[in-house]
Design an enzyme around this catalytic site. Structure first.
Site, PDB file in Angstrom:
ATOM      1  N   SER A  19       0.829  -1.218  -0.001  1.00  0.00           N
ATOM      2  CA  SER A  19       0.028  -0.077   0.073  1.00  0.00           C
ATOM      3  C   SER A  19       0.940   1.135  -0.015  1.00  0.00           C
ATOM      4  O   SER A  19       2.071   1.035   0.404  1.00  0.00           O
ATOM      5  CB  SER A  19      -0.908   0.060   1.260  1.00  0.00           C
ATOM      6  OG  SER A  19      -0.042   0.249   2.235  1.00  0.00           O
ATOM      7  N   ASP A  20       0.201   2.470  -0.556  1.00  0.00           N
ATOM      8  CA  ASP A  20       0.995   3.570  -0.258  1.00  0.00           C
ATOM      9  C   ASP A  20       0.738   4.133   1.169  1.00  0.00           C
ATOM     10  O   ASP A  20       0.076   3.572   2.098  1.00  0.00           O
ATOM     11  CB  ASP A  20       0.502   4.741  -0.999  1.00  0.00           C
ATOM     12  CG  ASP A  20       1.449   5.791  -1.438  1.00  0.00           C
ATOM     13  OD1 ASP A  20       2.648   5.988  -0.767  1.00  0.00           O
ATOM     14  OD2 ASP A  20       1.463   6.566  -2.497  1.00  0.00           O
ATOM     15  N   TRP A  21       1.539   4.959   1.651  1.00  0.00           N
ATOM     16  CA  TRP A  21       1.682   5.375   3.077  1.00  0.00           C
ATOM     17  C   TRP A  21       0.209   5.563   3.733  1.00  0.00           C
ATOM     18  O   TRP A  21      -0.345   6.483   3.374  1.00  0.00           O
ATOM     19  CB  TRP A  21       2.347   6.685   3.194  1.00  0.00           C
ATOM     20  CG  TRP A  21       2.829   7.123   4.609  1.00  0.00           C
ATOM     21  CD1 TRP A  21       1.842   7.599   5.644  1.00  0.00           C
ATOM     22  CD2 TRP A  21       4.147   6.965   5.504  1.00  0.00           C
ATOM     23  NE1 TRP A  21       2.221   7.926   6.871  1.00  0.00           N
ATOM     24  CE2 TRP A  21       3.752   7.620   6.715  1.00  0.00           C
ATOM     25  CE3 TRP A  21       5.422   6.710   4.833  1.00  0.00           C
ATOM     26  CZ2 TRP A  21       4.806   7.735   7.651  1.00  0.00           C
ATOM     27  CZ3 TRP A  21       6.402   6.879   5.745  1.00  0.00           C
ATOM     28  CH2 TRP A  21       6.205   7.353   7.153  1.00  0.00           C
TER      29      TRP A  21
END
Length: 747
Positions: free
Chosen positions: A278-280
């Site tokens: 996932s992105d942050w």
């Protein structure tokens, strides 16, 4: 003898394939053996990525317990080794950590921002830059980078356009593959290789209003024709090890919970067996989007959606055990995710040696790295205007006024995403010009403005006085690094502060003026272009931008860069890109602009075509545009056939002549246009390009090989095929100025 060579090659190829298959089997059996020993808690730990920027005293214990599988932002190789010891030697199963970092366009030796690198149209240089970044980063224990970003970017308001390869799908494919190969090298197990990450999956560059984290609406056919191809190429051709989901929701479905894209397209269609991360915080943010009721549901939809590793938000660690106990998650889903994580750790050789040799000689800032960064900067520069051959500066120039907030801005010159870059090591244009030409030329330096957003005009008089004393003015303007990149979007993309006023004041002195723009995006600089004698677009050029600028200005090097993105005249034209679909009433050159409308004009008297009354139709500069110190002539475009089948390869030749006075490189661009299809088709599409260097007066016959399969697109039936029909083939120095031939693809 020749037959023997062929047999030997076949045998060698067979043995290589057999060895590769055996290695894959060994890895898979090792994964299964380890997986069988793992507790559910340890499996969830492999899916948990934490931020190590401010480590606590609890961290070693968390690693020993198997709670953490990967980390990002670890501060030093000594700390990396210490934490790896906790994982490898002090945990129950000895599973090493995977250490990650945002290494985007350099680690210490900063290369131009990716948008600038795309302007070089030189994939070999892009690959070399990534290889250097990998080498430097791996010396500090980093084995995973969150790059390259291959979002198709058609909106210059979006701050992350700086991190992209621009607006064209084909160019993004080529550059993405090159960067992945550079990061990963020929063998991921080599200690100097780092895993690349294809991001952001997918269509993040289409964010509404050019605003970060905003939603998108891109239908599946457009996804497949425009936004997905760079990801597919990076995975299938370059074996990209990881993929990152994007922040946006497309058509209401957040990327981190999109089972169709992550499972059907990525896994089933493309056969991807790497990590999806996932992105942050994007798993947890699905709650804020209204896609999930709470963090527990976010964890459920993230795991079931196909995200193997959660970056920083911790919902997997908090809720997976409960979700399995409740029967909402299947054990197989967790096992498959963990297999993907372990597979990469085995491929990287971390089980054999997770440690960094901190005593080894460092390559950081080596002469070879700095030279490559300088060449990359030179090749990224785009000459937009050169009235009366103002550039290169002649040896008659004795006094030069260097003015502007970006002439000596080492921090901002590096650009966005430069966590590890050091401004003390950055060579600015002011420094380089003084060092290289200070004995022959008198340089007068006046900032005029302290920084790009500065509105104080108190030092304008000093700048004007300097300009009056000089033979030429070098005006460095643009935007600070902080004005582009993630979460740095703009509603207006003009020069900030009082930079335009400074430029206008200097233009009134009568001294020839070269405007040099350092920026992370295209800017609306129509007025500034008109007031300047020459304009050189530098992007944010990185560590060696200064020496590169000096050599270009004085003619030691000749600019060859071409725009990887269309420049709008006005922000209201956005989105503006060269390969838009045909419309029923296209604009023409006889547009009636607002100033020309007669009073009480009839409603239909203006031609009823597709343009803006106040801006017309044309962009400021077209995709692929870029001048040189010389001129080039295209002629004798020849096609090997005027009728082909969809499985054929078309040979295209064109004569290119250097008609000027300088040896230089031209970037030839080959476009095609499908004149009629089952869906409305783009007016033209880039299909190939070449960099050709010619001496003055030299002519070269340049050959392209165009497989007809490159004309395939996802059609009205959502099938990727080459449709029969008439096509135009165009070759030229930009997307607007081309020579054209027609050909037919048969049924």
């Amino acid at each position: 003898m020749n037959n023997l060579k062929v047999i030997l090659l076949i045998v060698i190829s067979f043995l290589t394939i057999e060895k590769s298959n055996a290695q894959k089997m060994d890895v898979e059996s090792s994964i299964e053996e380890l997986l069988a020993k793992m507790t559910l808690f340890e499996k969830i730990g492999q899916m948990n990525q934490v931020n190590g920027r401010n480590p606590t005293d609890k961290l070693p214990g968390q690693i020993r317990s198997g709670e953490i599988g990967s980390m990002l932002n670890i501060g030093s190789p000594e700390l990396v080794n210490s934490l790896q010891k906790n994982a490898k030697e002090e945990s129950r199963l000895g599973i090493p950590l995977l250490i990650a970092r945002d290494v985007i366009h350099g680690f210490k030796t900063m290369f131009p921002i990716p948008l600038g690198q795309a302007a070089s149209f030189n994939p070999e240089m892009v690959e070399l830059g990534a290889r250097i970044a990998a080498k430097e980063a791996s010396e500090k224990g980093i084995r995973w980078t969150f790059a390259p970003m291959m979002d198709i970017s058609r909106d210059a308001r979006w701050g992350r356009i700086a991190e992209s390869f621009g607006e064209d799908t084909y160019l993004a494919e080529i550059m993405a593959v090159a960067m992945v190969k550079g990061f990963q090298g020929k063998d991921l197990s080599n200690p100097s290789s780092i895993a690349a990450c294809a991001k952001h999956f997918v269509a993040y560059g289409a964010a509404e209003g050019g605003r970060d984290y905003n939603s998108t609406y891109v239908p599946e056919r457009q996804l497949r024709n425009v936004y997905l191809p760079p990801f597919e190429k990076a995975i299938r051709e370059a074996n990209c090890a990881t993929v990152m989901t994007s922040f946006n929701a497309n058509n209401g479905i957040p990327a981190s919970g999109n089972e169709f894209l992550l499972k059907n397209v990525l896994r089933k269609e493309w056969g991807f067996d790497g990590i999806v991360v996932s992105d942050w915080g994007s798993i947890k943010e699905m709650v804020q989007m209204g896609f999930c009721e709470d963090d527990k549901e976010a964890a459920l939809k993230g795991v079931n959606g196909g995200v193997d590793v959660e970056m920083t938000s911790g919902t997997y660690l908090a809720y997976i055990e409960t979700l399995i106990a409740e029967g909402k998650l299947q054990q197989k889903t967790i096992d498959d995710a963990v297999r993907n994580v372990l597979r990469l750790k085995f491929k990287l050789g971390l089980f054999d040696n997770p440690y960094t040799d901190i005593k080894a000689k460092s390559s950081i800032y080596s002469p070879e790295h700095l030279q490559a960064a300088k060449q990359a900067a030179e090749e990224s520069f785009v000459l937009l205007k050169n009235k009366n051959n103002t550039l290169p500066l002649s040896n008659k120039i004795k006094t030069v006024a260097i003015i502007g907030p970006m002439a000596d801005a080492p921090h901002d010159q590096m650009g966005t995403w430069t966590f590890d870059g050091e401004k003390a090591m950055t060579q600015t244009p002011l420094q380089a010009l003084r060092k290289q030409y200070g004995k022959e030329v008198k340089f007068i330096y006046e900032q005029g403005l302290a920084f790009s957003r500065d509105t104080l005009k108190v030092n304008f008089s000093k700048a004007i006085d300097a300009a009056k004393q000089a033979d030429v003015v070098l005006l460095f303007v643009g935007e600070e690094a902080i004005l582009s990149g993630e979460a740095h979007c703009l509603a207006e993309i003009n020069l900030k502060g009082a930079q335009s006023e400074l430029l206008e004041a200097l233009s009134k002195t009568g001294t020839p003026m070269v405007t040099l723009v350092m920026a992370g995006r295209p800017l609306t600089i129509d007025k500034e272009i008109k007031l300047s004698d020459a304009v050189l677009y530098l992007w944010h050029p990185g560590t060696m931008g200064g020496p590169a600028v000096a050599d270009i200005l004085f003619g030691k090097s000749v600019p060859s860069g071409k725009l990887p993105v269309t420049f709008p005249k006005y922000v209201g034209q956005i989105p503006v890109y060269y390969n838009h679909d045909r419309v029923g009433r296209p604009a023409h050159k006889k547009e009636t602009l607002i100033k020309d409308i007669p009073l009480e004009a009839k409603q239909s008297s203006l031609g009823a075509s597709s343009y803006y009354l106040d801006a017309g139709f044309d962009a400021l500069f077209d995709f692929g545009y870029g001048l040189s110190y010389t001129t080039f002539e295209y002629s004798n475009l020849v096609l090997s056939a005027d009728s082909l089948s969809s499985s054929d390869v078309l040979t295209v030749t064109v004569d290119l002549k250097n008609t000027g006075k300088y040896q230089a490189t031209e970037i030839l661009q080959l476009y095609t246009a499908d004149l009629a299809g089952s869906i409305a088709r783009p007016i033209k599409e880039l299909k190939d390009f070449k960099r050709i260097n010619l001496k003055p007066g030299e002519t070269q016959k340049v050959t392209f090989k165009l497989p007809m399969e490159r004309l395939a697109f996802w059609n009205i039936d959502n099938k990727k095929i080459v449709e029969p029909g008439k096509f135009n083939l165009m070759v030229g120095g930009n997307s607007n100025e081309v020579v054209t031939k027609e050909f037919i693809v048969r049924q």
